[in-house]
Design a protein around this motif. Structure first.
Motif, mmCIF file in Angstrom:
data_model
loop_
_atom_site.group_PDB
_atom_site.id
_atom_site.type_symbol
_atom_site.label_atom_id
_atom_site.label_comp_id
_atom_site.label_asym_id
_atom_site.label_seq_id
_atom_site.Cartn_x
_atom_site.Cartn_y
_atom_site.Cartn_z
ATOM 1 N N ILE A 5 0.856 -1.181 0.000
ATOM 2 C CA ILE A 5 0.000 0.000 0.000
ATOM 3 C C ILE A 5 0.893 1.232 0.000
ATOM 4 O O ILE A 5 1.758 1.380 0.868
ATOM 5 C CB ILE A 5 -0.921 0.037 1.235
ATOM 6 N N LEU A 6 0.668 2.103 -0.979
ATOM 7 C CA LEU A 6 1.428 3.349 -1.068
ATOM 8 C C LEU A 6 0.468 4.519 -0.981
ATOM 9 O O LEU A 6 -0.418 4.675 -1.827
ATOM 10 C CB LEU A 6 2.214 3.409 -2.381
ATOM 11 N N HIS A 32 -5.612 -12.212 1.722
ATOM 12 C CA HIS A 32 -4.348 -11.620 1.298
ATOM 13 C C HIS A 32 -3.562 -11.107 2.492
ATOM 14 O O HIS A 32 -4.049 -11.091 3.618
ATOM 15 C CB HIS A 32 -4.606 -10.475 0.316
ATOM 16 N N SER A 33 -2.345 -10.636 2.208
ATOM 17 C CA SER A 33 -1.484 -10.071 3.254
ATOM 18 C C SER A 33 -0.960 -8.714 2.813
ATOM 19 O O SER A 33 -0.713 -8.490 1.624
ATOM 20 C CB SER A 33 -0.277 -10.986 3.503
ATOM 21 N N VAL A 34 -0.770 -7.840 3.786
ATOM 22 C CA VAL A 34 -0.125 -6.554 3.523
ATOM 23 C C VAL A 34 1.374 -6.794 3.583
ATOM 24 O O VAL A 34 1.908 -7.137 4.642
ATOM 25 C CB VAL A 34 -0.546 -5.484 4.541
ATOM 26 N N PHE A 35 2.044 -6.636 2.451
ATOM 27 C CA PHE A 35 3.494 -6.818 2.399
ATOM 28 C C PHE A 35 4.188 -5.650 3.084
ATOM 29 O O PHE A 35 5.094 -5.828 3.878
ATOM 30 C CB PHE A 35 3.967 -6.941 0.946
ATOM 31 N N THR A 36 3.728 -4.442 2.762
ATOM 32 C CA THR A 36 4.269 -3.228 3.367
ATOM 33 C C THR A 36 3.294 -2.088 3.133
ATOM 34 O O THR A 36 2.423 -2.171 2.265
ATOM 35 C CB THR A 36 5.668 -2.876 2.797
ATOM 36 N N ARG A 37 3.456 -1.038 3.891
ATOM 37 C CA ARG A 37 2.648 0.171 3.749
ATOM 38 C C ARG A 37 3.563 1.359 3.957
ATOM 39 O O ARG A 37 4.332 1.396 4.920
ATOM 40 C CB ARG A 37 1.526 0.176 4.781
ATOM 41 N N ALA A 38 3.500 2.321 3.041
ATOM 42 C CA ALA A 38 4.376 3.484 3.133
ATOM 43 C C ALA A 38 3.622 4.737 2.714
ATOM 44 O O ALA A 38 2.619 4.675 2.007
ATOM 45 C CB ALA A 38 5.599 3.289 2.237
#
Length: 167
Positions: A5-6, A32-38
């Motif tokens: 998520i960006l 699903h999975s959140v890999f990263t959020r920035a």
């Protein structure tokens, strides 16, 4: 699917970002999975740098961006990401604007929401408002990221791209 998520914003922080938080919650409660959020400033170079870094990660299947899709001087998400796309998905933006018309009327024409695929990664760009993210997740992404949704879905496409490129 592993989803990054960006959030593109000059003013939001992780504490004040309701749209990214909503998407992370929906992803986490799905299969699903959140890999990263920035969070990144609304700057073409900064957006491109992080998206290019993420599309090189084989474990990231999709990137959902929120913010920077309008017409103001600082809205640069389409300008940053569209040149990186190998295959645009024009129907995504068309469907998003059609669905949002019932909510915001003709103001929907001011959204440059879009989607596309590059390096076997789906990239979706949404407006930054919480309502826009709720609409996109509830009416498009939840179904299209579900491999059981018929007759076709984004999850199948990403899987096929990965199989084709590895064989």
């Amino acid at each position: 699917m592993e989803i990054a998520i960006l959030v593109i914003s000059d003013s939001r922080t992780l504490d004040t970002d309701t749209s990214g938080a909503y998407l992370a919650e929906q992803i986490a409660t799905s299969t699903h999975s959140v890999f990263t959020r920035a969070i990144v400033k609304d700057n073409i170079d900064e957006i491109q740098n992080i998206v290019q870094k993420w599309i090189k990660q084989p474990s990231i299947d999709a990137i959902i961006c929120t913010g920077g899709t309008g017409f103001s001087g600082r809205d640069s998400t389409p300008d940053a990401i569209e040149p990186l796309l190998e295959k645009p998905v024009p129907g995504f933006g068309e469907l998003f604007r059609w669905l949002s018309y019932t909510d915001i009327g003709s103001s929907t024409v001011q959204s440059r929401a879009f989607a596309g695929i590059t390096n076997k990664t789906l990239i979706v760009a949404l407006p930054g408002s919480l309502r826009a993210c709720q609409l996109a997740w509830g009416k498009i992404l939840d179904e299209q990221l579900n491999p059981m949704h018929e007759p076709c879905n984004f999850a199948e496409v990403i899987d096929r791209l990965k199989v084709t490129s590895n064989s």
